[in-house]
Design a protein around this motif. Sequence first.
Motif, PDB file in Angstrom:
ATOM      1  N   SER A  77      36.286  36.320  17.936  1.00 40.97           N
ATOM      2  CA  SER A  77      37.498  36.341  17.237  1.00 40.97           C
ATOM      3  C   SER A  77      38.145  34.959  16.630  1.00 40.97           C
ATOM      4  N   LYS A  78      37.838  33.914  17.256  1.00 40.91           N
ATOM      5  CA  LYS A  78      38.383  32.785  16.814  1.00 40.91           C
ATOM      6  C   LYS A  78      37.724  32.306  15.493  1.00 40.91           C
ATOM      7  N   GLN A  89      36.191  43.838  20.474  1.00 34.84           N
ATOM      8  CA  GLN A  89      36.609  42.550  19.663  1.00 34.84           C
ATOM      9  C   GLN A  89      36.587  42.771  18.237  1.00 34.84           C
ATOM     10  N   LEU A  90      37.360  41.987  17.428  1.00 29.96           N
ATOM     11  CA  LEU A  90      37.125  42.118  16.183  1.00 29.96           C
ATOM     12  C   LEU A  90      37.746  43.386  15.398  1.00 29.96           C
ATOM     13  N   PHE A  91      39.016  44.005  16.172  1.00 34.38           N
ATOM     14  CA  PHE A  91      39.454  45.186  15.665  1.00 34.38           C
ATOM     15  C   PHE A  91      38.586  46.436  15.940  1.00 34.38           C
ATOM     16  N   GLY A  92      37.664  46.311  17.010  1.00 34.95           N
ATOM     17  CA  GLY A  92      36.932  47.392  17.408  1.00 34.95           C
ATOM     18  C   GLY A  92      35.650  47.406  16.689  1.00 34.95           C
ATOM     19  N   ASP A 141      30.949  47.436  10.015  1.00 35.34           N
ATOM     20  CA  ASP A 141      30.164  48.476  10.599  1.00 35.34           C
ATOM     21  C   ASP A 141      30.303  48.032  12.228  1.00 35.34           C
ATOM     22  N   LYS A 142      30.095  49.052  13.003  1.00 31.14           N
ATOM     23  CA  LYS A 142      30.389  48.996  14.531  1.00 31.14           C
ATOM     24  C   LYS A 142      29.055  48.465  14.760  1.00 31.14           C
ATOM     25  N   ASN A 151      29.616  37.359  29.729  1.00 31.26           N
ATOM     26  CA  ASN A 151      29.862  37.585  31.326  1.00 31.26           C
ATOM     27  C   ASN A 151      31.179  38.369  31.044  1.00 31.26           C
ATOM     28  N   VAL A 152      31.155  39.599  30.968  1.00 31.58           N
ATOM     29  CA  VAL A 152      32.483  40.212  30.677  1.00 31.58           C
ATOM     30  C   VAL A 152      33.184  40.599  32.130  1.00 31.58           C
ATOM     31  N   PRO A 153      34.413  39.963  32.404  1.00 31.42           N
ATOM     32  CA  PRO A 153      34.925  40.504  33.652  1.00 31.42           C
ATOM     33  C   PRO A 153      35.138  41.868  33.699  1.00 31.42           C
ATOM     34  N   SER A 154      34.398  42.590  34.912  1.00 30.67           N
ATOM     35  CA  SER A 154      34.627  43.928  34.992  1.00 30.67           C
ATOM     36  C   SER A 154      35.794  44.434  35.927  1.00 30.67           C
ATOM     37  N   SER A 155      36.094  45.555  35.528  1.00 29.91           N
ATOM     38  CA  SER A 155      37.183  46.248  36.240  1.00 29.91           C
ATOM     39  C   SER A 155      36.997  47.900  36.143  1.00 29.91           C
ATOM     40  N   GLU A 156      37.081  48.366  37.415  1.00 28.77           N
ATOM     41  CA  GLU A 156      36.555  49.694  37.599  1.00 28.77           C
ATOM     42  C   GLU A 156      35.378  50.190  36.812  1.00 28.77           C
TER      43      GLU A 156
END
Length: 455
Positions: free
Chosen positions: A14-15, A179-182, A158-159, A167-172
Amino acid sequence: MSNSKIKLSQGMTSKAFNILGKNSLTFKRTYDLLKKSQWWSADKLEEYQLEQLSKLINHAYENVPYYHRIFDERGLKPKDIQDFKNLEQLPLLTRDIIRENSRDLCARNYSPDQFQHVTTGGSSGTPLELYLESGVTDAKEWAFMKTQWERVGYRFRDKCSIFRGYNVPSSENKFWKSQLFGRWMIFSSYDINEKNIESYVKKIKEYKPKFIQAYPSAITLFAKHLKENDLNNFPPIKAILCGSENIFPVQRKFLEETFNTKVFSWYGLTEKVVLAGECEVSNHYHIFPEYGITEVADESGKNISKGLGNIVGTSFNNYAMPLIRYKMGDLGELSSKKCDCGREYPLLERVEGRSQDIIITRDNSRITLTALIFGQHFNAFSHIKELQLVQDKKGELTFKIVKSDKFNTGDEKEILEKIKGISHGQIDLDFLYVDSIPKTERGKHRFLIQKSSDL
Protein backbone atom coordinates in the motif's frame (compact mmCIF):
# COMPACT_ATOMS: atom_id res chain seq x y z
CA MET A 1 23.45 11.72 3.58
CA SER A 2 21.48 11.51 6.82
CA ASN A 3 19.96 8.13 7.61
CA SER A 4 17.07 9.88 9.35
CA LYS A 5 15.95 11.25 6.00
CA ILE A 6 16.17 7.99 4.06
CA LYS A 7 12.90 6.23 3.29
CA LEU A 8 12.77 2.47 3.69
CA SER A 9 11.36 0.59 0.69
CA GLN A 10 8.23 -1.43 1.41
CA GLY A 11 8.08 -3.17 -1.96
CA MET A 12 4.81 -3.38 -3.85
CA THR A 13 2.48 -2.72 -0.94
CA SER A 14 0.00 0.00 0.00
CA LYS A 15 2.94 2.35 0.58
CA ALA A 16 3.86 1.88 -3.07
CA PHE A 17 0.39 3.11 -4.01
CA ASN A 18 0.92 6.18 -1.82
CA ILE A 19 4.18 6.78 -3.68
CA LEU A 20 2.29 6.56 -6.95
CA GLY A 21 -0.05 9.25 -5.72
CA LYS A 22 2.91 11.60 -5.34
CA ASN A 23 4.47 10.48 -8.61
CA SER A 24 1.40 9.71 -10.69
CA LEU A 25 2.69 11.81 -13.59
CA THR A 26 5.92 9.75 -13.73
CA PHE A 27 3.83 6.57 -13.66
CA LYS A 28 1.49 7.78 -16.41
CA ARG A 29 4.27 8.99 -18.69
CA THR A 30 6.11 5.67 -18.36
CA TYR A 31 2.95 3.61 -18.83
CA ASP A 32 1.87 5.65 -21.89
CA LEU A 33 5.34 5.19 -23.39
CA LEU A 34 5.26 1.42 -22.89
CA LYS A 35 1.84 1.02 -24.46
CA LYS A 36 3.35 2.44 -27.66
CA SER A 37 6.96 1.36 -27.47
CA GLN A 38 6.22 -2.35 -27.06
CA TRP A 39 5.19 -2.31 -30.73
CA TRP A 40 8.12 -0.21 -32.01
CA SER A 41 10.55 -1.59 -34.57
CA ALA A 42 13.89 -2.98 -33.40
CA ASP A 43 15.65 0.07 -34.90
CA LYS A 44 13.43 2.51 -33.03
CA LEU A 45 13.93 0.62 -29.75
CA GLU A 46 17.71 0.72 -30.26
CA GLU A 47 17.56 4.45 -30.99
CA TYR A 48 15.64 4.98 -27.75
CA GLN A 49 18.16 2.92 -25.77
CA LEU A 50 21.13 4.85 -27.12
CA GLU A 51 19.49 8.17 -26.26
CA GLN A 52 18.85 6.98 -22.70
CA LEU A 53 22.36 5.55 -22.41
CA SER A 54 23.90 8.87 -23.44
CA LYS A 55 21.88 10.73 -20.78
CA LEU A 56 22.79 8.19 -18.13
CA ILE A 57 26.52 8.18 -18.91
CA ASN A 58 26.71 11.98 -18.90
CA HIS A 59 24.86 12.13 -15.58
CA ALA A 60 27.08 9.44 -14.02
CA TYR A 61 30.28 11.14 -15.12
CA GLU A 62 29.21 14.60 -13.94
CA ASN A 63 27.52 13.66 -10.66
CA VAL A 64 28.65 10.23 -9.43
CA PRO A 65 32.19 10.16 -7.96
CA TYR A 66 32.72 6.44 -8.54
CA TYR A 67 32.04 6.68 -12.28
CA HIS A 68 34.01 9.89 -12.67
CA ARG A 69 36.98 8.07 -11.17
CA ILE A 70 36.48 4.99 -13.37
CA PHE A 71 36.32 7.12 -16.51
CA ASP A 72 39.44 9.07 -15.57
CA GLU A 73 41.39 5.93 -14.68
CA ARG A 74 40.62 4.52 -18.11
CA GLY A 75 41.18 7.73 -20.02
CA LEU A 76 37.54 7.87 -21.09
CA LYS A 77 35.00 10.64 -21.56
CA PRO A 78 31.20 10.21 -21.91
CA LYS A 79 31.49 10.81 -25.67
CA ASP A 80 33.52 7.60 -25.93
CA ILE A 81 30.43 5.54 -25.03
CA GLN A 82 28.43 5.85 -28.24
CA ASP A 83 26.98 2.36 -28.65
CA PHE A 84 26.46 -0.93 -26.86
CA LYS A 85 29.89 -2.26 -27.83
CA ASN A 86 31.55 0.80 -26.24
CA LEU A 87 30.04 -0.22 -22.90
CA GLU A 88 32.60 -3.01 -22.70
CA GLN A 89 35.22 -0.32 -21.98
CA LEU A 90 33.63 0.04 -18.54
CA PRO A 91 34.24 -2.63 -15.88
CA LEU A 92 31.56 -4.90 -14.47
CA LEU A 93 29.97 -3.65 -11.27
CA THR A 94 29.69 -6.31 -8.56
CA ARG A 95 27.98 -6.52 -5.19
CA ASP A 96 31.35 -6.23 -3.45
CA ILE A 97 32.19 -3.06 -5.40
CA ILE A 98 28.84 -1.55 -4.40
CA ARG A 99 29.48 -2.34 -0.73
CA GLU A 100 32.96 -0.79 -0.88
CA ASN A 101 31.85 2.32 -2.81
CA SER A 102 28.24 2.85 -1.72
CA ARG A 103 28.63 6.55 -0.90
CA ASP A 104 30.61 7.30 -4.06
CA LEU A 105 27.95 5.59 -6.17
CA CYS A 106 25.31 8.06 -4.96
CA ALA A 107 24.68 11.08 -7.19
CA ARG A 108 25.86 14.34 -5.62
CA ASN A 109 23.13 16.41 -7.29
CA TYR A 110 20.43 14.61 -5.26
CA SER A 111 19.30 15.78 -1.83
CA PRO A 112 19.13 13.29 1.09
CA ASP A 113 15.34 12.98 0.97
CA GLN A 114 15.52 11.88 -2.68
CA PHE A 115 17.22 8.61 -1.70
CA GLN A 116 15.15 5.53 -0.92
CA HIS A 117 17.06 2.90 1.05
CA VAL A 118 16.50 -0.74 0.02
CA THR A 119 18.15 -4.04 0.87
CA THR A 120 18.28 -7.32 -0.97
CA GLY A 121 19.48 -10.73 0.08
CA GLY A 122 20.01 -11.63 -3.57
CA SER A 123 20.95 -15.05 -4.85
CA SER A 124 23.96 -15.35 -2.56
CA GLY A 125 22.00 -14.66 0.61
CA THR A 126 24.49 -11.90 1.54
CA PRO A 127 22.60 -8.64 2.16
CA LEU A 128 23.25 -5.66 -0.09
CA GLU A 129 22.21 -2.08 0.69
CA LEU A 130 21.59 0.40 -2.07
CA TYR A 131 19.49 3.44 -2.95
CA LEU A 132 16.74 4.16 -5.45
CA GLU A 133 15.34 7.52 -6.49
CA SER A 134 12.64 7.96 -3.88
CA GLY A 135 9.19 7.42 -5.35
CA VAL A 136 10.32 7.88 -8.93
CA THR A 137 11.96 4.48 -9.42
CA ASP A 138 8.96 2.73 -7.84
CA ALA A 139 6.50 4.68 -10.00
CA LYS A 140 8.33 3.63 -13.15
CA GLU A 141 8.55 0.04 -11.87
CA TRP A 142 4.81 -0.09 -11.39
CA ALA A 143 4.25 1.12 -14.95
CA PHE A 144 6.44 -1.69 -16.29
CA MET A 145 4.78 -4.31 -14.09
CA LYS A 146 1.30 -3.14 -15.07
CA THR A 147 2.24 -3.34 -18.76
CA GLN A 148 3.77 -6.77 -18.25
CA TRP A 149 0.86 -8.29 -16.32
CA GLU A 150 -1.67 -6.91 -18.78
CA ARG A 151 -0.30 -9.36 -21.37
CA VAL A 152 -2.17 -12.13 -19.57
CA GLY A 153 -5.21 -10.05 -18.69
CA TYR A 154 -4.38 -8.79 -15.19
CA ARG A 155 -5.68 -5.37 -14.18
CA PHE A 156 -4.97 -3.57 -10.91
CA ARG A 157 -8.66 -3.69 -10.06
CA ASP A 158 -8.68 -7.51 -10.22
CA LYS A 159 -8.71 -9.54 -7.03
CA CYS A 160 -5.40 -11.28 -6.47
CA SER A 161 -4.19 -13.74 -3.82
CA ILE A 162 -0.55 -13.17 -2.86
CA PHE A 163 1.91 -15.88 -1.79
CA ARG A 164 5.23 -14.03 -1.69
CA GLY A 165 6.87 -14.76 1.64
CA TYR A 166 4.81 -12.42 3.80
CA ASN A 167 4.72 -13.48 7.43
CA VAL A 168 1.20 -12.47 8.41
CA PRO A 169 0.75 -12.36 12.20
CA SER A 170 -1.92 -14.99 12.85
CA SER A 171 -4.84 -14.67 15.23
CA GLU A 172 -7.62 -17.23 15.49
CA ASN A 173 -5.99 -19.21 12.67
CA LYS A 174 -6.20 -16.32 10.22
CA PHE A 175 -3.05 -16.41 8.10
CA TRP A 176 -3.98 -13.63 5.73
CA LYS A 177 -4.70 -9.93 5.52
CA SER A 178 -6.51 -7.70 3.05
CA GLN A 179 -4.65 -4.87 1.32
CA LEU A 180 -5.12 -2.28 -1.43
CA PHE A 181 -8.82 -1.80 -0.63
CA GLY A 182 -9.53 -5.52 -0.95
CA ARG A 183 -7.78 -5.97 -4.27
CA TRP A 184 -5.05 -8.10 -2.68
CA MET A 185 -5.43 -10.85 -0.12
CA ILE A 186 -1.96 -11.57 1.27
CA PHE A 187 -1.41 -15.07 2.63
CA SER A 188 1.41 -16.11 4.94
CA SER A 189 3.89 -18.36 3.15
CA TYR A 190 5.31 -19.50 6.49
CA ASP A 191 2.20 -21.32 7.72
CA ILE A 192 1.27 -23.51 4.75
CA ASN A 193 0.90 -27.01 6.16
CA GLU A 194 -1.61 -29.84 6.47
CA LYS A 195 -3.02 -28.38 9.67
CA ASN A 196 -3.86 -25.01 8.08
CA ILE A 197 -4.52 -25.88 4.44
CA GLU A 198 -8.30 -26.13 4.79
CA SER A 199 -8.54 -22.66 6.31
CA TYR A 200 -6.43 -21.27 3.44
CA VAL A 201 -8.68 -22.88 0.84
CA LYS A 202 -11.86 -21.78 2.61
CA LYS A 203 -10.64 -18.17 2.62
CA ILE A 204 -9.64 -18.26 -1.05
CA LYS A 205 -13.02 -19.71 -2.03
CA GLU A 206 -14.68 -16.92 -0.08
CA TYR A 207 -12.41 -14.26 -1.62
CA LYS A 208 -12.71 -15.56 -5.23
CA PRO A 209 -9.47 -14.18 -6.71
CA LYS A 210 -8.97 -13.99 -10.46
CA PHE A 211 -5.18 -14.25 -10.19
CA ILE A 212 -2.50 -15.61 -7.88
CA GLN A 213 0.80 -13.79 -7.48
CA ALA A 214 3.52 -15.89 -5.87
CA TYR A 215 7.03 -17.09 -5.32
CA PRO A 216 7.18 -20.38 -7.29
CA SER A 217 8.32 -22.26 -4.18
CA ALA A 218 5.44 -20.92 -2.05
CA ILE A 219 2.63 -21.66 -4.50
CA THR A 220 4.14 -25.08 -5.32
CA LEU A 221 4.08 -26.00 -1.64
CA PHE A 222 0.48 -24.79 -1.41
CA ALA A 223 -0.47 -26.84 -4.49
CA LYS A 224 1.15 -29.98 -3.08
CA HIS A 225 -0.94 -29.70 0.08
CA LEU A 226 -4.03 -29.14 -2.07
CA LYS A 227 -3.46 -32.37 -3.96
CA GLU A 228 -2.45 -34.43 -0.93
CA ASN A 229 -5.59 -33.40 0.96
CA ASP A 230 -7.86 -33.90 -2.05
CA LEU A 231 -9.35 -30.42 -1.75
CA ASN A 232 -11.60 -30.02 -4.79
CA ASN A 233 -13.71 -27.21 -6.21
CA PHE A 234 -10.90 -24.67 -6.08
CA PRO A 235 -12.11 -21.40 -7.67
CA PRO A 236 -11.05 -20.86 -11.32
CA ILE A 237 -7.87 -18.81 -11.69
CA LYS A 238 -7.07 -16.87 -14.88
CA ALA A 239 -3.30 -17.04 -14.40
CA ILE A 240 -0.58 -17.50 -11.81
CA LEU A 241 1.97 -14.66 -11.79
CA CYS A 242 5.34 -15.99 -10.61
CA GLY A 243 8.46 -13.97 -9.88
CA SER A 244 11.48 -13.34 -7.62
CA GLU A 245 12.68 -16.95 -7.91
CA ASN A 246 13.56 -19.20 -10.81
CA ILE A 247 10.62 -21.28 -11.92
CA PHE A 248 11.70 -24.72 -13.00
CA PRO A 249 9.91 -26.77 -15.70
CA VAL A 250 8.70 -29.36 -13.21
CA GLN A 251 7.13 -26.60 -11.09
CA ARG A 252 5.42 -24.97 -14.07
CA LYS A 253 3.95 -28.26 -15.27
CA PHE A 254 2.73 -29.18 -11.80
CA LEU A 255 1.11 -25.78 -11.19
CA GLU A 256 -0.60 -25.61 -14.56
CA GLU A 257 -2.03 -29.10 -14.09
CA THR A 258 -3.12 -28.47 -10.49
CA PHE A 259 -4.82 -25.12 -11.11
CA ASN A 260 -5.76 -25.73 -14.77
CA THR A 261 -4.39 -22.35 -15.80
CA LYS A 262 -1.38 -20.63 -17.32
CA VAL A 263 1.71 -19.79 -15.30
CA PHE A 264 3.21 -16.44 -16.28
CA SER A 265 6.70 -15.76 -14.98
CA TRP A 266 8.84 -12.64 -14.87
CA TYR A 267 12.46 -11.94 -14.01
CA GLY A 268 13.42 -8.86 -12.04
CA LEU A 269 15.56 -7.65 -9.17
CA THR A 270 15.40 -5.32 -6.21
CA GLU A 271 18.34 -3.52 -7.82
CA LYS A 272 16.04 -2.57 -10.74
CA VAL A 273 18.56 -3.17 -13.52
CA VAL A 274 16.82 -5.83 -15.64
CA LEU A 275 13.16 -6.66 -16.12
CA ALA A 276 11.87 -9.39 -18.41
CA GLY A 277 8.67 -11.39 -18.58
CA GLU A 278 6.82 -13.97 -20.59
CA CYS A 279 4.15 -12.86 -23.02
CA GLU A 280 0.71 -14.19 -23.88
CA VAL A 281 2.02 -16.69 -26.46
CA SER A 282 5.53 -17.67 -25.33
CA ASN A 283 7.51 -18.83 -22.29
CA HIS A 284 10.56 -16.85 -23.41
CA TYR A 285 11.47 -13.93 -21.18
CA HIS A 286 10.96 -10.70 -23.17
CA ILE A 287 13.56 -8.17 -22.00
CA PHE A 288 12.23 -4.61 -21.67
CA PRO A 289 14.68 -2.45 -23.68
CA GLU A 290 13.00 0.67 -22.25
CA TYR A 291 14.05 -0.45 -18.76
CA GLY A 292 17.77 -0.53 -19.49
CA ILE A 293 20.47 -2.40 -21.37
CA THR A 294 20.84 -6.13 -20.77
CA GLU A 295 24.02 -7.97 -21.72
CA VAL A 296 25.16 -11.57 -21.41
CA ALA A 297 28.89 -11.51 -20.74
CA ASP A 298 31.80 -13.76 -19.85
CA GLU A 299 33.83 -13.33 -16.66
CA SER A 300 36.02 -10.65 -18.28
CA GLY A 301 32.99 -8.55 -19.20
CA LYS A 302 33.01 -9.29 -22.93
CA ASN A 303 29.61 -9.88 -24.51
CA ILE A 304 28.79 -13.33 -25.79
CA SER A 305 26.06 -14.04 -28.35
CA LYS A 306 25.74 -17.78 -27.74
CA GLY A 307 25.78 -19.96 -24.67
CA LEU A 308 25.34 -19.36 -20.98
CA GLY A 309 26.88 -16.25 -19.45
CA ASN A 310 26.51 -13.65 -16.72
CA ILE A 311 23.43 -11.45 -16.99
CA VAL A 312 24.64 -7.84 -16.80
CA GLY A 313 22.28 -4.89 -16.50
CA THR A 314 22.39 -1.10 -16.87
CA SER A 315 19.30 0.65 -15.53
CA PHE A 316 17.65 3.76 -16.97
CA ASN A 317 15.32 4.19 -13.97
CA ASN A 318 17.58 5.10 -11.05
CA TYR A 319 19.68 8.24 -11.38
CA ALA A 320 20.10 8.51 -7.59
CA MET A 321 22.49 5.55 -7.56
CA PRO A 322 23.15 4.51 -11.16
CA LEU A 323 24.13 0.88 -11.65
CA ILE A 324 26.03 0.52 -14.92
CA ARG A 325 27.06 -2.95 -16.11
CA TYR A 326 25.90 -4.55 -12.87
CA LYS A 327 26.75 -8.25 -12.66
CA MET A 328 23.93 -9.53 -10.48
CA GLY A 329 25.11 -13.12 -10.10
CA ASP A 330 22.56 -14.72 -12.43
CA LEU A 331 23.18 -16.81 -15.52
CA GLY A 332 21.30 -16.62 -18.79
CA GLU A 333 21.42 -17.16 -22.53
CA LEU A 334 20.12 -14.82 -25.21
CA SER A 335 17.92 -16.09 -28.01
CA SER A 336 18.22 -15.18 -31.67
CA LYS A 337 14.51 -15.85 -32.19
CA LYS A 338 11.65 -13.40 -32.64
CA CYS A 339 8.44 -13.99 -30.73
CA ASP A 340 5.14 -14.56 -32.52
CA CYS A 341 3.54 -11.92 -30.28
CA GLY A 342 5.00 -9.26 -32.60
CA ARG A 343 7.13 -7.42 -30.05
CA GLU A 344 10.69 -6.77 -31.17
CA TYR A 345 12.04 -7.24 -27.67
CA PRO A 346 15.23 -9.28 -27.18
CA LEU A 347 14.53 -12.69 -25.66
CA LEU A 348 16.23 -14.81 -23.06
CA GLU A 349 16.41 -18.40 -24.25
CA ARG A 350 16.77 -19.44 -20.64
CA VAL A 351 17.63 -18.17 -17.20
CA GLU A 352 19.57 -21.14 -15.95
CA GLY A 353 19.63 -19.94 -12.40
CA ARG A 354 21.85 -18.11 -10.05
CA SER A 355 25.57 -18.47 -10.51
CA GLN A 356 25.48 -19.90 -7.00
CA ASP A 357 23.04 -22.64 -8.14
CA ILE A 358 25.90 -24.76 -9.40
CA ILE A 359 26.84 -28.20 -8.09
CA ILE A 360 30.58 -28.98 -8.10
CA THR A 361 31.45 -32.60 -8.88
CA ARG A 362 34.42 -34.61 -7.65
CA ASP A 363 36.35 -33.89 -10.87
CA ASN A 364 35.53 -30.12 -10.61
CA SER A 365 32.85 -30.21 -13.29
CA ARG A 366 29.99 -27.73 -12.80
CA ILE A 367 26.36 -28.83 -13.14
CA THR A 368 23.46 -26.40 -12.83
CA LEU A 369 20.45 -27.23 -10.69
CA THR A 370 18.31 -27.24 -13.82
CA ALA A 371 20.48 -29.84 -15.54
CA LEU A 372 20.89 -31.95 -12.40
CA ILE A 373 17.37 -31.83 -11.03
CA PHE A 374 14.74 -29.80 -12.80
CA GLY A 375 15.55 -30.69 -16.37
CA GLN A 376 14.91 -34.36 -15.62
CA HIS A 377 11.68 -36.13 -14.77
CA PHE A 378 11.62 -37.70 -11.30
CA ASN A 379 8.55 -39.74 -10.37
CA ALA A 380 9.82 -39.44 -6.79
CA PHE A 381 9.12 -35.70 -6.73
CA SER A 382 5.37 -36.35 -6.60
CA HIS A 383 6.03 -37.95 -3.19
CA ILE A 384 8.15 -35.08 -1.84
CA LYS A 385 6.65 -32.05 -0.10
CA GLU A 386 9.84 -29.97 0.07
CA LEU A 387 13.38 -30.46 -1.16
CA GLN A 388 16.69 -28.76 -0.49
CA LEU A 389 20.18 -29.72 -1.62
CA VAL A 390 23.16 -29.18 0.68
CA GLN A 391 26.76 -29.39 -0.52
CA ASP A 392 29.63 -29.24 1.96
CA LYS A 393 32.34 -30.77 -0.24
CA LYS A 394 33.04 -31.26 -3.92
CA GLY A 395 31.36 -34.38 -5.24
CA GLU A 396 29.14 -34.79 -2.18
CA LEU A 397 25.48 -33.83 -2.00
CA THR A 398 22.79 -34.21 0.65
CA PHE A 399 19.14 -34.35 -0.35
CA LYS A 400 17.19 -32.79 2.52
CA ILE A 401 13.63 -34.03 2.07
CA VAL A 402 10.25 -33.42 3.65
CA LYS A 403 8.53 -36.58 2.44
CA SER A 404 4.88 -37.47 2.08
CA ASP A 405 3.37 -40.75 3.26
CA LYS A 406 3.81 -42.13 -0.27
CA PHE A 407 7.60 -41.74 -0.34
CA ASN A 408 9.39 -45.10 -0.39
CA THR A 409 12.73 -46.80 -1.01
CA GLY A 410 11.96 -46.95 -4.74
CA ASP A 411 11.90 -43.15 -4.84
CA GLU A 412 15.27 -43.00 -3.12
CA LYS A 413 16.68 -45.51 -5.63
CA GLU A 414 15.36 -43.48 -8.58
CA ILE A 415 17.02 -40.29 -7.30
CA LEU A 416 20.33 -42.09 -6.71
CA GLU A 417 20.38 -43.60 -10.20
CA LYS A 418 19.49 -40.40 -12.02
CA ILE A 419 21.97 -38.24 -10.12
CA LYS A 420 24.67 -40.84 -10.75
CA GLY A 421 23.82 -40.86 -14.46
CA ILE A 422 23.75 -37.11 -15.04
CA SER A 423 26.98 -36.61 -13.04
CA HIS A 424 28.77 -39.61 -14.59
CA GLY A 425 29.27 -41.03 -11.13
CA GLN A 426 31.01 -37.89 -9.86
CA ILE A 427 28.52 -37.14 -7.07
CA ASP A 428 28.01 -39.17 -3.89
CA LEU A 429 24.50 -38.79 -2.53
CA ASP A 430 23.11 -38.87 0.99
CA PHE A 431 19.54 -38.42 2.26
CA LEU A 432 18.36 -36.47 5.28
CA TYR A 433 14.67 -36.58 6.15
CA VAL A 434 13.29 -33.60 8.07
CA ASP A 435 9.92 -32.25 9.19
CA SER A 436 10.38 -28.83 7.58
CA ILE A 437 12.87 -26.67 5.69
CA PRO A 438 13.38 -23.09 6.93
CA LYS A 439 12.71 -20.18 4.57
CA THR A 440 15.02 -17.20 4.13
CA GLU A 441 14.21 -13.97 5.97
CA ARG A 442 12.23 -12.86 2.90
CA GLY A 443 10.23 -16.07 2.86
CA LYS A 444 11.95 -17.60 -0.15
CA HIS A 445 13.00 -21.21 -0.50
CA ARG A 446 16.66 -21.84 -1.28
CA PHE A 447 17.06 -25.03 -3.29
CA LEU A 448 20.81 -25.18 -2.77
CA ILE A 449 22.89 -24.48 0.34
CA GLN A 450 26.66 -24.56 -0.07
CA LYS A 451 28.59 -24.23 3.18
CA SER A 452 32.21 -24.42 2.02
CA SER A 453 34.12 -21.46 0.57
CA ASP A 454 36.07 -23.94 -1.58
CA LEU A 455 33.01 -24.63 -3.76
